[in-house]
Design a protein around this motif. Sequence first.
Motif, PDB file in Angstrom:
ATOM      1  N   ILE A  44       1.764   5.410   5.036  1.00  0.00           N
ATOM      2  CA  ILE A  44       1.297   6.347   4.021  1.00  0.00           C
ATOM      3  C   ILE A  44       1.254   7.769   4.574  1.00  0.00           C
ATOM      4  O   ILE A  44       1.532   8.744   3.868  1.00  0.00           O
ATOM      5  CB  ILE A  44      -0.094   5.928   3.504  1.00  0.00           C
ATOM      6  CG1 ILE A  44      -0.003   4.565   2.794  1.00  0.00           C
ATOM      7  CG2 ILE A  44      -0.667   6.973   2.550  1.00  0.00           C
ATOM      8  CD1 ILE A  44      -1.344   3.986   2.395  1.00  0.00           C
ATOM      9  N   CYS A  66       0.023   0.189   6.353  1.00  0.00           N
ATOM     10  CA  CYS A  66      -0.683   1.314   5.732  1.00  0.00           C
ATOM     11  C   CYS A  66      -0.435   2.618   6.473  1.00  0.00           C
ATOM     12  O   CYS A  66      -0.553   3.703   5.888  1.00  0.00           O
ATOM     13  CB  CYS A  66      -2.182   1.032   5.681  1.00  0.00           C
ATOM     14  SG  CYS A  66      -2.678  -0.159   4.412  1.00  0.00           S
ATOM     15  N   SER A  90       1.146   4.121  -2.938  1.00  0.00           N
ATOM     16  CA  SER A  90       0.807   5.499  -2.567  1.00  0.00           C
ATOM     17  C   SER A  90       1.975   6.433  -2.804  1.00  0.00           C
ATOM     18  O   SER A  90       1.796   7.579  -3.239  1.00  0.00           O
ATOM     19  CB  SER A  90       0.381   5.558  -1.095  1.00  0.00           C
ATOM     20  OG  SER A  90      -0.745   4.743  -0.863  1.00  0.00           O
ATOM     21  N   PRO A 127       0.805  -1.235   0.000  1.00  0.00           N
ATOM     22  CA  PRO A 127       0.000   0.000   0.000  1.00  0.00           C
ATOM     23  C   PRO A 127       0.832   1.278   0.000  1.00  0.00           C
ATOM     24  O   PRO A 127       0.555   2.202  -0.769  1.00  0.00           O
ATOM     25  CB  PRO A 127      -0.827  -0.120   1.293  1.00  0.00           C
ATOM     26  CG  PRO A 127      -0.897  -1.586   1.569  1.00  0.00           C
ATOM     27  CD  PRO A 127       0.421  -2.128   1.123  1.00  0.00           C
ATOM     28  N   VAL A 128       1.867   1.331   0.849  1.00  0.00           N
ATOM     29  CA  VAL A 128       2.666   2.555   0.905  1.00  0.00           C
ATOM     30  C   VAL A 128       3.517   2.704  -0.358  1.00  0.00           C
ATOM     31  O   VAL A 128       3.786   3.819  -0.804  1.00  0.00           O
ATOM     32  CB  VAL A 128       3.555   2.580   2.174  1.00  0.00           C
ATOM     33  CG1 VAL A 128       4.620   1.506   2.129  1.00  0.00           C
ATOM     34  CG2 VAL A 128       4.193   3.947   2.348  1.00  0.00           C
TER      35      VAL A 128
END
Length: 308
Positions: A198, A195, A115, A111-112
């Motif tokens: 982020i 996450c 992102s 996820p990061v």
Amino acid sequence: MTAHLSYFEALVVGAFQGVTELFPVSSLGHSVLIPALVGGRWATDLNVSTPESPYLAFIVGLHVATAAALLVFFWRDWVRILAGFATSLRYRRIETPAERLAWLIVLATIPVGLSGLALDHVFRTTLGKPVPAAAFLVVNGVLLYAGELMRRRVPALTSGSAPGSDQTEAAGSTGNAVDDRLAELSIPQGVLIGCAQILALLPGISRSGVTMVAGLWRGLSHEEAARFSFLLATPIILAAGLLKVPDLFGPLGTSIHGQVLIGSLASFVSAYLAVRFLTRYFETRTLTPFAIYCVLAGAGSLAWLTAR
């Protein structure tokens, strides 16, 4: 850039980067605030929000050096994790602690990573300015303290201790033992902690800090949360640095290779010493001192920048 970033300045900036990248105080926030507070040519030459600033090429080298320091310090852990990942693929299973931890890190990093690719430039150019960085540094301090308050109310997940019992836990747990406890996290818990990174795209929000807060919220001890934070940060910092390494050999890196080398060496040494200190510190201590520092430093910077 070269006229205003001497070798001594590169040494100081590199050493500071290595420390603030791992301490829960935001390296990006400090990279924005320090030149602004010093003023003069620093405020213009060392500006991360400028799209074509050579300072960005300099920071690339520092990030790679910081990631290298993490790899060196945790090399035994990474040997186990990579071996676990290999056996998991070979035998199509996720059974051993090393295999579970390997997949936790992989899935929590996605996820990061996505992102960062999508939002890094936007956040850096629009929010990578002194006043937002100072405000977010205050927010970072509040988040760290909130994490401590939550930790007292959340039952320990893996260590079998009572809530808030970090202070009485025996120090000196082996790395393998901590890794095995981390491997007991479920995939959703691991991804949720990942996450949190982020938020570190915002200048002033610390990657290690918010990851630790998320870990404490899910019941990890301070020692476990810190270790998981450093393991998660390693591939992200390394990938972000390597992705931009071509900048060092393009127009942005022209004539600053010597400064990059000196700064990177300083960053490597300071990051290694920082992670060595923090892994021991969090065996018995908390995030509270860092929370106080961030609130005071952020509020003081905000007052200074808006008043002058």
